[in-house]
Write a protein that holds these residues in place. Structure first.
Motif, mmCIF file in Angstrom:
data_model
loop_
_atom_site.group_PDB
_atom_site.id
_atom_site.type_symbol
_atom_site.label_atom_id
_atom_site.label_comp_id
_atom_site.label_asym_id
_atom_site.label_seq_id
_atom_site.Cartn_x
_atom_site.Cartn_y
_atom_site.Cartn_z
ATOM 1 N N LYS A 99 0.819 -1.216 0.000
ATOM 2 C CA LYS A 99 0.000 0.000 0.000
ATOM 3 C C LYS A 99 0.855 1.269 0.000
ATOM 4 O O LYS A 99 0.421 2.306 -0.497
ATOM 5 N N HIS A 100 2.076 1.176 0.555
ATOM 6 C CA HIS A 100 2.927 2.354 0.743
ATOM 7 C C HIS A 100 4.339 2.051 0.244
ATOM 8 O O HIS A 100 4.952 1.075 0.665
ATOM 9 N N LEU A 101 4.853 2.897 -0.665
ATOM 10 C CA LEU A 101 6.180 2.680 -1.255
ATOM 11 C C LEU A 101 6.987 3.966 -1.171
ATOM 12 O O LEU A 101 6.509 5.037 -1.558
ATOM 13 N N GLU A 102 8.225 3.855 -0.660
ATOM 14 C CA GLU A 102 9.116 5.003 -0.559
ATOM 15 C C GLU A 102 10.442 4.715 -1.255
ATOM 16 O O GLU A 102 11.052 3.672 -1.039
ATOM 17 N N PHE A 103 10.881 5.654 -2.108
ATOM 18 C CA PHE A 103 12.235 5.675 -2.627
ATOM 19 C C PHE A 103 12.904 6.882 -1.978
ATOM 20 O O PHE A 103 12.595 8.029 -2.319
ATOM 21 N N LYS A 104 13.806 6.628 -1.032
ATOM 22 C CA LYS A 104 14.349 7.729 -0.233
ATOM 23 C C LYS A 104 15.694 8.200 -0.772
ATOM 24 O O LYS A 104 16.231 7.659 -1.734
ATOM 25 N N SER A 105 16.239 9.206 -0.088
ATOM 26 C CA SER A 105 17.402 9.956 -0.566
ATOM 27 C C SER A 105 18.554 9.050 -0.977
ATOM 28 O O SER A 105 18.986 8.178 -0.230
ATOM 29 N N GLY A 106 19.057 9.272 -2.208
ATOM 30 C CA GLY A 106 20.236 8.568 -2.670
ATOM 31 C C GLY A 106 19.972 7.252 -3.365
ATOM 32 O O GLY A 106 20.890 6.623 -3.888
ATOM 33 N N TYR A 107 18.716 6.800 -3.392
ATOM 34 C CA TYR A 107 18.428 5.535 -4.061
ATOM 35 C C TYR A 107 18.545 5.717 -5.575
ATOM 36 O O TYR A 107 17.883 6.563 -6.164
ATOM 37 N N ARG A 108 19.399 4.927 -6.209
ATOM 38 C CA ARG A 108 19.655 5.082 -7.651
ATOM 39 C C ARG A 108 18.479 4.535 -8.449
ATOM 40 O O ARG A 108 18.094 3.376 -8.328
#
Length: 429
Positions: A301-310
């Protein structure tokens, strides 16, 4: 008619019940609580009623002064139960006999929460079978492993364990873990990972697991997770391990924060093992996955691509294809391998039917970013909120982008666009 006025000099604080004063004084570091003894004769020993003993070496003038203070606190303590006993000595070397005595005294006072940071530690015999302990945090503040616990542990009430060691978890950490039959939350940090031993976690009561390895030699071992009641799983640092997920039926939240991924096939296997999760956060992974279509996250339900993820835009849409029930997408300052927008060949199901919230942080105003956000606005049919944080630092540029987004077609008539940037603070439309 005469009115008798109550004296304005009544000391209401001092007249409060000792139980209430104990709770108030226990909310502050013990050194500050002890300072209340100078207020008056009535207050001289009020601080000894505290149920929390919280002592950090840094505010003291020298290690010995701090050690003397710990001795005095335990000698004068009037409580029959310590809720929290916290000693933070960083990487300073306290005499083992002193630390042993302090822990033994806390156990005799029915301690529930024990938090120790040390450079040398020798546990008293009473610790190994402590029946009141429910929460334990042990951190080795040095790069020298000194723990070698031979006595079996039996901590029947311990539910939360947070342990940070230098190396060799089989010599200490795993012996401790095996002695906790009702363990619900485990955080294990291994500063240096250099052994080839398999790590096996068979903990039927465990609900929360965090594993961290800041430094790791290029050694592939196996990490076996048999944790049928696990709710949240956090993995960070540098891992060179094959993760075997034997039983994950209750998994809700997963967070991966890798400083480096050296073997892509291991990372792929790791992702395959957590496909039942409802929330996934990926942070700082220096890894390129050319194809994400093999993954399926039917419950996400919830997806995060956080800082620095290529990332690349193709990978994002491949990932969205695998998350048919996705409702919330969060992208924070992505490290784009190829900052070039290519419209996807097909529209992921979640964008049409489920996606209600998109948050895009630290938008630099690149053309590919704007094209992505315009595409999402024009196709997300049930979108309720698009929140954009600009990071250009240029007021005129942010104002231009703000005006541009307000004119973009929206597939959802209920969609609200929220902006945050230097030029307009926080605005929505």
């Amino acid at each position: 008619m005469s009115i008798v006025m109550e004296s304005q000099d009544v000391d209401r604080l001092s007249n409060m019940p000792d139980e209430v004063l104990s709770e108030v004084l226990s909310l502050m570091p013990t050194k500050f609580a002890a300072r209340t003894s100078i207020l008056s004769k009535k207050w001289r020993y009020k601080w000894t009623l505290v149920t929390n003993i919280d002592i950090d070496v840094h505010p003291f003038h020298g290690l010995q002064n701090c050690c003397n203070f710990v001795d005095r606190v335990l000698d004068l303590c009037q409580t029959t139960e310590i809720k929290l006993f916290r000693l933070r000595f960083s990487n300073l070397w306290v005499q083992k006999s002193s630390m042993t005595k302090w822990i033994n005294d806390a156990i005799s006072l029915n301690v529930r929460d024990l938090d120790i940071q040390f450079a040398l530690l020798e546990l008293p015999v009473s610790f190994f079978t402590c029946k009141t302990l429910t929460k334990l945090r042990i951190e080795n503040g040095s790069d020298f492993e000194v723990m070698d616990w031979q006595t079996p542990f039996n901590l029947p009430c311990l539910k939360t364990l947070d342990i940070a060691i230098f190396s060799d978890p089989s010599l200490n950490a795993f012996r401790l873990i095996r002695g906790c039959p009702v363990l619900e939350s485990l955080s294990l940090k291994i500063t240096w990972r250099g052994d080839e031993e398999d790590y096996i976690f068979r903990i039927p009561t465990l609900k929360h697991l965090k594993l961290s390895v800041p430094k790791c030699a290029s050694i592939i071992n196996k990490v076996v997770l048999n944790v049928p009641n696990l709710d949240s799983f956090c993995l960070d640092g540098t891992w060179c391990s094959l993760f075997v997920m034997e039983d994950f039926p209750s998994l809700v939240s997963v967070s991966f924060s890798f400083s480096e991924v050296r073997f892509v096939h291991l990372y792929v296997e790791l992702l395959k093992g957590i496909t039942g999760a409802k929330s996934l956060s990926l942070d700082r992974a220096s890894v390129r996955l050319p194809d994400a279509s093999f993954l399926k996250f039917p419950n996400l339900k919830h997806l995060e691509f956080k800082s620095g993820y290529r990332l690349n835009w193709l990978f994002i849409f491949q990932f969205l294809e695998s998350c048919s029930e996705l409702e919330q997408l969060f992208i924070q300052k992505p490290d784009m391998e190829q900052p070039c927008w290519t419209e996807p060949h097909s529209l992921p199901t979640c964008i049409l039917n489920n996606l209600t919230t998109i948050k895009y942080e630290n938008c630099m105003g690149r053309e590919d970013e704007l094209q992505f956000l315009e595409y999402m606005l024009g196709n997300a049919q049930v979108l309720k909120t698009l929140a954009i944080t600009f990071n250009s630092g240029l007021v005129e540029e942010e104002t231009r982008l703000y005006a541009k987004f307000l004119k973009c077609p929206r597939a959802s008539r209920y969609c609200e666009i929220r902006f945050l940037g230097k030029s307009f603070g926080s605005a929505s439309r």
